[in-house]
Design an enzyme around this catalytic site. Structure first.
Site, PDB file in Angstrom:
ATOM      1  N   LEU A 182     -39.553  40.760  17.468  1.00 46.82           N
ATOM      2  CA  LEU A 182     -39.447  40.072  18.751  1.00 46.82           C
ATOM      3  C   LEU A 182     -40.716  39.274  19.031  1.00 46.82           C
ATOM      4  O   LEU A 182     -40.659  38.196  19.631  1.00 46.82           O
ATOM      5  CB  LEU A 182     -39.182  41.068  19.873  1.00 46.82           C
ATOM      6  CG  LEU A 182     -38.997  40.449  21.257  1.00 46.82           C
ATOM      7  CD1 LEU A 182     -37.765  39.549  21.288  1.00 46.82           C
ATOM      8  CD2 LEU A 182     -38.903  41.514  22.333  1.00 46.82           C
ATOM      9  N   TYR A 183     -41.867  39.802  18.612  1.00 47.58           N
ATOM     10  CA  TYR A 183     -43.115  39.047  18.772  1.00 47.58           C
ATOM     11  C   TYR A 183     -42.980  37.658  18.157  1.00 47.58           C
ATOM     12  O   TYR A 183     -43.264  36.648  18.802  1.00 47.58           O
ATOM     13  CB  TYR A 183     -44.268  39.811  18.123  1.00 47.58           C
ATOM     14  CG  TYR A 183     -45.536  39.003  17.970  1.00 47.58           C
ATOM     15  CD1 TYR A 183     -46.268  38.615  19.083  1.00 47.58           C
ATOM     16  CD2 TYR A 183     -46.005  38.625  16.714  1.00 47.58           C
ATOM     17  CE1 TYR A 183     -47.437  37.875  18.956  1.00 47.58           C
ATOM     18  CE2 TYR A 183     -47.167  37.894  16.579  1.00 47.58           C
ATOM     19  CZ  TYR A 183     -47.880  37.513  17.695  1.00 47.58           C
ATOM     20  OH  TYR A 183     -49.027  36.769  17.559  1.00 47.58           O
ATOM     21  N   ALA A 184     -42.533  37.603  16.903  1.00 50.39           N
ATOM     22  CA  ALA A 184     -42.364  36.317  16.233  1.00 50.39           C
ATOM     23  C   ALA A 184     -41.327  35.457  16.937  1.00 50.39           C
ATOM     24  O   ALA A 184     -41.489  34.228  17.061  1.00 50.39           O
ATOM     25  CB  ALA A 184     -41.975  36.540  14.774  1.00 50.39           C
TER      26      ALA A 184
END
Length: 333
Positions: A151-153
């Site tokens: 999700l960060y990416a």
């Protein structure tokens, strides 16, 4: 110039703000001093910056649009560098809500602020993690990056797209930069180099994921800062690409640039440089690859060099000892 830096008490924000202040610029910092890692380190970074008369810290969270707008109005920035984000690839697996709030909502409020009070140039941090499942090396900015692994990416990729939409609709000159495995003094305690050094000092084993077979395009923080400072002057203009490899949008003053040296090193070379600088051998625990991780990163620096005449070049056998010198002072060893 008048700069506004979000995440100014963070690792990269601190180094950038100090560099700009030393060069005679005015810097307004924005930071929420979150407890993701020990806020004392952020307070110590900020204390260094407060030694400059031309620095002002605004303690606020980017999810608070009203507070951000008030700080923006006071600072009247000409250049904004948006670095604030919820960091950490693996943390996003268990704490996704933090990434939606900080990375999506926070960036939306920055874009809205730049729409309301326009700036000469908005620069914003993305990440090499945006390349996700890509396997063609080196990573080139024009490569499709539509398979994020965390999700960060995904939030960082979404930030790039949001920025393009705003650049198109409202004419905000915008540059996103994807940075590659940044390290150096004043780094975050959750980053590999800090974790390894602390474990070694305590006589504990260091955890080496991917069984030590990974490689990274390690980027020393001073090199990253130099690239960002130079990119601030490379304001994107529609219809003025620097080559067929430029990511300049055909419909917006927007581009995306890698910041990496294009010289990946094996993870075990990184560990060896740390052992040499620490003067001790690390006990090693070799573990499988973690969820969301990738075996290798490698930046194409062609576009960065065309825009700025510069590419990161500090080798790990110089950068790692510089970190260790700071670490010894910090830890009192």
């Amino acid at each position: 110039m008048r700069y506004l830096i979000t995440g100014a008490a963070g690792f990269i924000g601190f180094h950038l703000a100090r560099r700009l202040l030393q060069a005679g610029h005015t810097v307004a910092g924005v930071d929420n001093f979150s407890a993701y890692y020990d806020p004392a380190l952020k307070e110590d970074r900020n204390a260094v910056l407060e030694g400059f008369d031309a620095y002002r810290m605004h303690r606020l969270d980017l999810t608070d649009a009203e507070a951000l707008n008030a700080a923006w109005d006071e600072a009247r920035p000409e250049v904004v560098v948006h670095l604030a984000a919820q960091a950490g690839v693996r943390y996003s697996i268990d704490h996704p809500d933090a990434y939606v709030a900080s990375n999506l909502v926070g960036t939306f409020h920055v874009l809205e602020a730049a729409r309301r009070r326009p700036v000469r140039h908005l620069l914003a941090a993305s990440t090499s993690s945006a390349y996700g499942a890509n396997t063609d090396m080196p990573f080139r900015e024009a490569d499709r990056a539509v398979h994020p692994l965390t999700l960060y990416a995904a939030t960082k990729g979404a930030n790039e797209l949001m920025g393009h939409a705003y650049a198109h609709l409202f004419g905000t000159p915008t540059t996103f930069f994807r940075f590659f495995t940044v390290y150096g003094p004043w780094g975050r305690p959750d980053m590999a180099l800090f974790k390894f050094a602390r474990a070694m000092r305590r006589g504990e084993p260091i955890e080496i994921y991917g069984r030590g077979e990974m490689s990274r395009d390690f980027t020393y923080v001073d090199d990253l800062v130099e690239a960002v400072v130079r990119l601030a002057d490379a304001v994107p203009v529609v219809g003025a690409p620097v080559g067929d490899f430029d990511t300049l949008s055909p419909v917006a003053p927007w581009r995306m640039v890698n910041i990496g040296g294009g010289a990946p090193a094996p993870l075990m070379d990184y560990v060896a440089a740390l052992e040499s600088a620490m003067g001790m051998e690390a006990r090693k625990a070799f573990l499988p690859m973690q969820d969301g991780d990738v075996p290798a990163t490698w930046a194409s620096s062609e576009l960065l060099e065309a825009l700025t005449g510069y590419r990161p070049s500090t080798p790990i056998d110089r950068g790692v000892p510089a970190f260790v010198d700071w670490f010894r002072t910090r830890e009192g060893v």
